[in-house]
Design an enzyme around this catalytic site. Sequence first.
Site, PDB file in Angstrom:
ATOM      1  N   SER A 286       0.813  -1.214   0.000  1.00 56.43           N
ATOM      2  CA  SER A 286       0.000   0.000   0.000  1.00 56.43           C
ATOM      3  C   SER A 286       0.851   1.270   0.000  1.00 56.43           C
ATOM      4  O   SER A 286       0.404   2.314  -0.448  1.00 56.43           O
ATOM      5  CB  SER A 286      -0.957   0.019   1.201  1.00 56.43           C
ATOM      6  OG  SER A 286      -0.245   0.140   2.413  1.00 56.43           O
TER       7      SER A 286
ATOM      8  N   LYS B 294       0.788   5.022   7.191  1.00 53.66           N
ATOM      9  CA  LYS B 294       0.089   5.812   6.175  1.00 53.66           C
ATOM     10  C   LYS B 294       0.441   7.292   6.351  1.00 53.66           C
ATOM     11  O   LYS B 294       0.853   7.732   7.423  1.00 53.66           O
ATOM     12  CB  LYS B 294      -1.430   5.652   6.306  1.00 53.66           C
ATOM     13  CG  LYS B 294      -1.951   4.236   6.059  1.00 53.66           C
ATOM     14  CD  LYS B 294      -1.841   3.818   4.616  1.00 53.66           C
ATOM     15  CE  LYS B 294      -2.454   2.439   4.369  1.00 53.66           C
ATOM     16  NZ  LYS B 294      -1.678   1.357   4.987  1.00 53.66           N
TER      17      LYS B 294
END
Length: 206
Positions: A125, A161
């Site tokens: 990701s 993230k």
Amino acid sequence: MSVLSSRIRQRREELGMSQEELASRMGYRSKSSITKIEKGINDIPQNKLEDFADALETSTAWLLGLDSGGEVPRGFEPMPRMARVPLVGSIACGTPITAEQNIERYIGVPADWHADFALTCHGDSMAPTIRDGDIVCIRRQPEVEQGQIAAVRIGEEATLKHFHRQGGAVVLLADNAAVCPPMIYAGPQLAELQIEGRAVGLCRSL
């Protein structure tokens, strides 16, 4: 015999570790590889030095003799001052991230990163910035600046993230949106989130 080969033997013996055990930790087929390294017959590739330090539970700086003013062996670049931080595995809900049951092992990282712990990245990701299998070092802090890569704890999981606040919501953004769309948390969902710290460096195998 070089400083490196003699210190590998010294540290192995300090740990009460056999050549067979060290060979197994390093992924060698037999102890003969360790015997030749300790006698200075075989050289160690620079990309294996960190693996030897981990296997021998010490730092690359110590193996190279840099902590006592030793010279850097031919073919090696000077190493930065190193620090040992815990590599965290699964995170148990309700326990501190570096609680003993969460720690897989300790690793050496540059001291200038001021890292408090490290996480192994799983998935793509955050590729290409952070790839699957990278070890990401985290500096513990309760808040991060807009857009910084944060280790965010969501229940029993920790995710890496880009952290954004938009009004009363938190948005966690991946570098690879095709794999992971934006994760949006608002209202009562915010209670699920806890910032564990900011990413300050990564270790990657070649």
